[in-house]
Design a protein around this motif. Structure first.
Motif, mmCIF file in Angstrom:
data_model
loop_
_atom_site.group_PDB
_atom_site.id
_atom_site.type_symbol
_atom_site.label_atom_id
_atom_site.label_comp_id
_atom_site.label_asym_id
_atom_site.label_seq_id
_atom_site.Cartn_x
_atom_site.Cartn_y
_atom_site.Cartn_z
ATOM 1 N N ASN A 1 -3.799 -66.689 80.742
ATOM 2 C CA ASN A 1 -3.518 -66.607 79.197
ATOM 3 C C ASN A 1 -2.156 -67.660 78.920
ATOM 4 O O ASN A 1 -1.611 -67.584 79.444
ATOM 5 C CB ASN A 1 -3.231 -64.726 79.245
ATOM 6 N N ARG A 2 -2.929 -68.362 77.310
ATOM 7 C CA ARG A 2 -1.783 -69.126 76.955
ATOM 8 C C ARG A 2 -1.254 -67.993 75.778
ATOM 9 O O ARG A 2 -1.750 -67.145 74.580
ATOM 10 C CB ARG A 2 -2.025 -70.178 76.266
ATOM 11 N N ARG A 3 0.325 -67.651 75.659
ATOM 12 C CA ARG A 3 0.798 -66.550 74.898
ATOM 13 C C ARG A 3 2.012 -68.088 74.185
ATOM 14 O O ARG A 3 2.633 -68.299 74.782
ATOM 15 C CB ARG A 3 1.839 -65.618 75.693
ATOM 16 N N VAL A 4 2.277 -67.679 72.847
ATOM 17 C CA VAL A 4 2.579 -68.585 72.007
ATOM 18 C C VAL A 4 3.823 -67.909 71.604
ATOM 19 O O VAL A 4 2.972 -67.171 70.771
ATOM 20 C CB VAL A 4 2.010 -69.644 71.392
ATOM 21 N N VAL A 5 5.352 -68.093 71.186
ATOM 22 C CA VAL A 5 6.043 -66.736 71.289
ATOM 23 C C VAL A 5 7.349 -68.031 70.352
ATOM 24 O O VAL A 5 7.652 -69.062 70.964
ATOM 25 C CB VAL A 5 6.171 -66.229 72.213
ATOM 26 N N SER A 6 7.688 -67.320 70.049
ATOM 27 C CA SER A 6 9.234 -68.002 69.165
ATOM 28 C C SER A 6 10.636 -67.544 69.517
ATOM 29 O O SER A 6 10.826 -66.381 69.740
ATOM 30 C CB SER A 6 9.291 -67.362 67.111
ATOM 31 N N ALA A 7 11.275 -68.576 69.105
ATOM 32 C CA ALA A 7 11.926 -68.067 70.645
ATOM 33 C C ALA A 7 13.915 -68.659 69.894
ATOM 34 O O ALA A 7 13.882 -69.561 69.279
ATOM 35 C CB ALA A 7 12.416 -69.328 72.053
ATOM 36 N N SER A 8 14.475 -68.176 69.922
ATOM 37 C CA SER A 8 15.607 -68.256 68.663
ATOM 38 C C SER A 8 16.946 -69.115 70.521
ATOM 39 O O SER A 8 17.156 -68.737 71.710
ATOM 40 C CB SER A 8 16.508 -66.256 69.434
ATOM 41 N N VAL A 9 17.358 -69.820 68.919
ATOM 42 C CA VAL A 9 17.975 -70.738 70.267
ATOM 43 C C VAL A 9 19.017 -70.225 70.369
ATOM 44 O O VAL A 9 20.053 -69.160 69.703
ATOM 45 C CB VAL A 9 18.520 -71.640 69.161
ATOM 46 N N GLY A 10 19.792 -69.791 71.823
ATOM 47 C CA GLY A 10 20.888 -69.239 72.519
ATOM 48 C C GLY A 10 20.718 -68.559 73.287
ATOM 49 O O GLY A 10 21.460 -68.472 73.965
ATOM 50 N N LEU A 11 19.406 -68.098 73.533
ATOM 51 C CA LEU A 11 18.748 -67.153 74.684
ATOM 52 C C LEU A 11 18.578 -68.318 75.555
ATOM 53 O O LEU A 11 18.115 -68.681 75.248
ATOM 54 C CB LEU A 11 17.299 -66.232 73.864
ATOM 55 N N THR A 12 18.369 -66.990 76.344
ATOM 56 C CA THR A 12 17.684 -68.051 77.682
ATOM 57 C C THR A 12 16.442 -68.254 77.244
ATOM 58 O O THR A 12 15.424 -66.749 76.952
ATOM 59 C CB THR A 12 18.170 -67.397 79.140
ATOM 60 N N LEU A 13 15.310 -68.866 78.175
ATOM 61 C CA LEU A 13 13.568 -68.754 78.688
ATOM 62 C C LEU A 13 13.550 -67.492 78.969
ATOM 63 O O LEU A 13 12.367 -66.994 78.990
ATOM 64 C CB LEU A 13 13.276 -69.974 79.416
ATOM 65 N N MET A 14 14.441 -66.689 79.588
ATOM 66 C CA MET A 14 14.024 -65.466 80.462
ATOM 67 C C MET A 14 14.155 -64.593 79.982
ATOM 68 O O MET A 14 13.202 -63.633 79.873
ATOM 69 C CB MET A 14 15.251 -65.678 81.797
ATOM 70 N N GLU A 15 15.717 -64.477 78.671
ATOM 71 C CA GLU A 15 15.337 -63.392 77.772
ATOM 72 C C GLU A 15 14.374 -63.505 76.577
ATOM 73 O O GLU A 15 13.598 -62.470 76.655
ATOM 74 C CB GLU A 15 16.595 -63.905 76.945
ATOM 75 N N VAL A 16 13.780 -64.665 76.423
ATOM 76 C CA VAL A 16 12.618 -64.876 75.697
ATOM 77 C C VAL A 16 11.805 -64.085 76.388
ATOM 78 O O VAL A 16 10.692 -63.912 76.355
ATOM 79 C CB VAL A 16 12.306 -66.170 75.485
#
Ligand code: FES
Length: 107
Positions: A12-27
């Motif tokens: 399953n593909r999930r496209v998410v908006s990620a905030s600059v400064g978070l880590t990829l794990m946190e996103v």
């Protein structure tokens, strides 16, 4: 905000908006991405946030630190070229469009 695509273990593909400064794990954790456990909470001490970087994004990522290299030895089926620990990847504008595959299982 940048856009990151996660391919979950079932494809399953999930496209998410990620905030600059978070880590990829946190996103991933904030968006409920399946297959990323992150048991140590981002301390680079568990390897259960293991992911694979897709396609030509590999060459655009920051270098792994020595401790990340060591922890990847404990990941399930790490790939020398594409494996990363998501908690060690800070989101930056440069990562807009990043595509990540989540392994079938962690450890
Ligand atoms: Fe434990 Fe990344 S969350 S190593």
């Amino acid at each position: 905000m940048v856009e990151v695509t996660f391919i979950e273990p079932d494809g399953n593909r999930r496209v998410v908006s990620a905030s600059v400064g978070l880590t990829l794990m946190e996103v991933a954790r904030n968006d409920g991405i399946r297959g990323i456990e992150a048991e140590c909470g981002g301390a680079c001490a568990c390897s259960t946030c293991h992911v694979y970087i897709a396609g030509d994004w590999v060459d655009r990522m920051s270098e792994r630190t020595p401790i990340e290299e060591d922890m990847l030895d404990f990941a399930h089926e790490p790939d020398p070229a594409t494996s990363r620990l998501a908690c060690q990847i800070p989101i930056s504008e440069d990562l807009d469009g990043l595509i990540i595959s989540v392994p079938q299982r962690q450890c």
